[in-house]
Design a protein around this motif. Structure first.
Motif, mmCIF file in Angstrom:
data_model
loop_
_atom_site.group_PDB
_atom_site.id
_atom_site.type_symbol
_atom_site.label_atom_id
_atom_site.label_comp_id
_atom_site.label_asym_id
_atom_site.label_seq_id
_atom_site.Cartn_x
_atom_site.Cartn_y
_atom_site.Cartn_z
ATOM 1 N N PHE A 471 0.837 -1.195 0.000
ATOM 2 C CA PHE A 471 0.000 0.000 0.000
ATOM 3 C C PHE A 471 0.872 1.245 0.000
ATOM 4 C CE2 PHE A 471 -2.295 -3.373 2.158
ATOM 5 C CZ PHE A 471 -3.523 -3.364 1.532
ATOM 6 N N ASN A 472 0.341 2.292 -0.598
ATOM 7 C CA ASN A 472 0.972 3.613 -0.570
ATOM 8 C C ASN A 472 0.069 4.538 0.228
ATOM 9 O OD1 ASN A 472 1.136 6.534 -1.984
ATOM 10 N ND2 ASN A 472 3.136 5.563 -2.020
ATOM 11 N N ILE A 473 0.592 5.035 1.346
ATOM 12 C CA ILE A 473 -0.163 5.960 2.187
ATOM 13 C C ILE A 473 0.265 7.367 1.816
ATOM 14 C CG2 ILE A 473 -0.643 6.713 4.536
ATOM 15 C CD1 ILE A 473 0.541 3.180 3.874
ATOM 16 N N SER A 474 -0.648 8.131 1.233
ATOM 17 C CA SER A 474 -0.303 9.421 0.643
ATOM 18 C C SER A 474 -1.121 10.539 1.274
ATOM 19 C CB SER A 474 -0.557 9.397 -0.868
ATOM 20 O OG SER A 474 -0.320 10.660 -1.445
ATOM 21 N N HIS A 475 -0.449 11.652 1.542
ATOM 22 C CA HIS A 475 -1.093 12.879 2.023
ATOM 23 C C HIS A 475 -0.689 13.999 1.076
ATOM 24 C CE1 HIS A 475 -2.731 15.748 4.991
ATOM 25 N NE2 HIS A 475 -1.740 16.522 4.596
ATOM 26 N N ARG A 476 -1.611 14.389 0.201
ATOM 27 C CA ARG A 476 -1.324 15.426 -0.810
ATOM 28 C C ARG A 476 -2.460 16.444 -0.793
ATOM 29 N NH1 ARG A 476 2.701 14.364 -4.367
ATOM 30 N NH2 ARG A 476 1.823 15.827 -5.869
ATOM 31 N N PRO A 477 -2.291 17.552 -0.082
ATOM 32 C CA PRO A 477 -3.389 18.518 0.057
ATOM 33 C C PRO A 477 -3.665 19.336 -1.194
ATOM 34 C CG PRO A 477 -1.415 19.331 1.130
ATOM 35 C CD PRO A 477 -1.096 17.936 0.679
ATOM 36 N N GLY A 478 -2.756 19.386 -2.159
ATOM 37 C CA GLY A 478 -2.946 20.241 -3.326
ATOM 38 C C GLY A 478 -3.622 19.565 -4.499
ATOM 39 N N ASN A 479 -4.021 18.312 -4.361
ATOM 40 C CA ASN A 479 -4.615 17.602 -5.501
ATOM 41 C C ASN A 479 -5.929 18.228 -5.944
ATOM 42 O OD1 ASN A 479 -2.527 15.850 -5.655
ATOM 43 N ND2 ASN A 479 -3.564 14.109 -4.734
ATOM 44 N N ALA A 480 -6.759 18.662 -4.981
ATOM 45 C CA ALA A 480 -8.044 19.256 -5.350
ATOM 46 C C ALA A 480 -7.842 20.555 -6.123
ATOM 47 C CB ALA A 480 -8.877 19.507 -4.096
ATOM 48 N N VAL A 481 -6.861 21.346 -5.717
ATOM 49 C CA VAL A 481 -6.570 22.604 -6.435
ATOM 50 C C VAL A 481 -6.076 22.300 -7.847
ATOM 51 C CG1 VAL A 481 -5.145 24.677 -6.432
ATOM 52 C CG2 VAL A 481 -6.059 23.795 -4.280
ATOM 53 N N ALA A 482 -5.196 21.305 -7.969
ATOM 54 C CA ALA A 482 -4.672 20.953 -9.285
ATOM 55 C C ALA A 482 -5.773 20.426 -10.195
ATOM 56 C CB ALA A 482 -3.563 19.918 -9.142
ATOM 57 N N LEU A 483 -6.669 19.598 -9.651
ATOM 58 C CA LEU A 483 -7.766 19.072 -10.463
ATOM 59 C C LEU A 483 -8.706 20.186 -10.904
ATOM 60 C CD1 LEU A 483 -9.326 16.688 -11.641
ATOM 61 C CD2 LEU A 483 -10.451 16.407 -9.427
#
Length: 580
Positions: A471-483
């Protein structure tokens, strides 16, 4: 008689000499105080800024960013799957150090990728701000007044009428306002403009690219990712001590990990069993139970599938890998169990031919009475071939239809006391490979079979297998802005391509013969037949208020054209898009 004069040059002669020197192409003498002065530091800084914020440089930087992202798609990345990176390094030991120096395993956080990224960011910012300011000025200003000679416009129509000139202009004003033009009636003519959404689309596209880059930048500065491999029935708590690897950022460290955990109850995989795509994966599902916070007693059942991660607070858990973990039991010469449990093996091909090692550091004393360790290296084949001599140790199908464990054995010092080691590699520098009947000791075991180790080292029993998932545990807060930026960029591009900016003028003037000359002209900011069609519709509708006299020609036909009377789109100082 000739007149020859000598003596000091006159001021007129000096002026002529300086004028002649200006015509020469020879470089200026720096010692000459009258030599031309360069643009200076400020001039070079201004020139550099103009080049950086130009559309040409922005497109070049965008193209360079696309090229720079290619290695990140072709080469395994530490931020996505460190296991693949380790496997790739082991398979390419000669070139791996060069890749490390070039930061090809961390492309998106490398110095060279960040440099292109920041330059593109600055270029877009320097382009958007002045262009937005200019567009606001255009919106606040009135539409451009009608040119003196409307016959010079690319689209033109004229006719005579008996209607009053002021009434015709007023009717034209109402007609254009009804078509949602920004119109102004002044100076005996109506000026109107429409299609501002084209420039809005351009600005939205650039702002969206800016937001897209800002989202990626935010994600790289405030994101973190880690990897974890779990065998069925094992649990995980989101802490650095339980992560196999962790990559943080400037504003997201190990202390910022979200509090949650989950347990892998089982893993199911389904493959195509016939046809041209036999063996292709059709379904990977990890069946889990997770908890939030620190209370692991409140479990919630869920599943994690490919492209369907588990979302807990601000983190996402992605399923990125799957394999098998053979379960073995090893007994020493005294028949004591020294090792029992599953050991993950790593897949090497699409049929899940897996390699791995088993390390027994607590074996104890060997048959010779000396303390020793055991190590096993080999393959796990989910679907083993019937004849190894023809195929070698490879699996024929990814599912466990006929599993087999193929091992060789070593004894000696594993080197575990000298520091951390790769759990998927066996260091045989201080170990001796066991022999059997004068040959290397090997075993091919089906579930339930045992191997009597040579030289009295005990037995190894292949109890079966379990499945594992990574599993890859990811925390990326900027994904919504980029989308959001990506979606808005598409909408802005659609607006800039399909909306046409155009201007229309209507002028009615009373002639000396008592008749009124009605002129209608249009100018499109881009090549389109829609401008001529729209002008013809306006001319026909306007004849309800200004009917053409019987002797006039069709209103859609203007006066004879002068070949020199149709220039390109004239420049408008109030329009940021106009060019002279």
């Amino acid at each position: 008689m000739s007149d020859t004069r000598t003596g000091h040059p006159t001021p007129a002669d000096e002026t002529a000499e300086r004028e002649a020197e200006r015509l020469t192409s020879a470089p200026a003498d720096p010692a000459d105080p009258g030599a031309p002065i360069g643009i200076g530091v400020l001039g070079w800084a201004r020139w550099t800024w103009r080049q950086l914020t130009s559309m040409r440089v922005a497109l070049i930087l965008l193209f360079m960013l696309s090229l720079a992202a290619i290695p990140g798609s072709l080469i395994p990345q530490n931020s996505q799957n460190s296991f693949k990176v380790d496997t790739w390094k082991a398979a390419h030991q000669g070139i791996a150090p060069y890749y490390e120096k070039l930061q090809l395993f961390d492309v998106y956080s490398s110095v060279w990728f960040s440099a292109i990224y920041i330059l593109l960011f600055v270029s877009l910012a320097g382009c958007i701000v002045p262009r937005t300011w200019q567009f606001v000025g255009v919106l606040r200003a009135a539409p451009p007044a009608a040119p003196r000679n409307l016959t010079r416009m690319p689209v033109y129509a004229a006719w005579h009428t008996d209607a009053d000139a002021k009434a015709v202009n007023a009717a034209g004003y109402r007609l254009l306002k009804g078509r949602r033009f920004r119109a102004q009636l002044a100076g005996g003519a109506v000026a109107a403009e429409k299609g501002y959404l084209r420039e809005v689309g351009n600005l939205l596209f650039h702002l969206s690219l800016f937001a897209l880059l800002a989202g990626f930048a935010w994600a790289s500065l405030a994101s973190g990712t880690g990897g974890k491999l779990l065998v069925e029935n094992q649990g995980y708590s989101n802490t650095t001590t339980q992560l196999d690897d962790f990559t943080g950022s400037a504003f997201y460290t190990a202390d910022d990990l979200d509090a949650f955990g989950f347990k892998l109850d089982s893993f199911s995989a389904r493959y195509q069993t016939a046809g041209d795509q036999m063996g292709s994966a059709r379904d990977f599902t990890a069946h889990i139970r997770y908890w939030k916070g620190t209370d692991s007693s409140k479990l919630t059942p869920s599943t994690i599938e490919v492209n369907h991660p588990l979302e807990v607070d601000g983190s996402k858990v992605f399923l990125i890998g799957h394999g098998y973990a053979p379960v073995v039991t090893i007994r020493n010469a005294k028949n004591e169990i020294v090792y029992r449990g599953p050991t993950p093996f790593l897949p090497q091909d699409s049929n899940n031919t897996s390699t791995g090692v088993i390390k027994v550091s607590d074996y104890g004393t060997g048959p010779d009475g000396k303390k020793t360790m055991l190590g096993f290296n080999g393959y796990f084949l989910p679907t083993a071939p019937a004849n190894f001599e023809q195929t070698g140790p490879v699996s024929l199908f990814p599912d466990a239809a006929d599993p087999m464990l193929v091992l060789t054995a070593y004894q000696g010092d594993l080197g575990t006391d000298s520091g951390p080691q790769n759990v998927y590699q066996l260091n045989t520098k201080r170990m001796t490979q066991l022999k059997q009947d004068g040959d290397i000791a090997r075993a091919r075991l089906k579930p339930g079979q045992a191997w009597e180790l040579p030289d009295g080292y005990g037995t190894l029993t292949f109890d079966g297998y379990q499945q594992w998932a990574s599993f890859n545990i990811s925390h990326r807060p900027g994904n919504a802005v980029a989308l959001t930026g990506a979606v808005c960029a598409i909408l802005g591009l659609v607006g800039s391509l399909f909306v046409q900016r155009r201007r229309i003028w209507i002028r009615a003037t009373a002639g000396p013969d008592g008749r009124t000359l009605v002129e209608v002209a249009g100018l499109g900011r881009s090549e389109s037949a829609r401008t001529a069609e729209e002008l013809a519709e306006l001319a026909v509708e306007l004849q309800d208020s200004a009917p053409a006299l019987a002797e006039d020609e069709d209103p859609s036909d203007g006066p004879p054209d002068d070949p020199g009377d149709h220039p390109a789109h004239p420049a408008d100082p109030a329009d940021p898009d106009s060019k002279e």
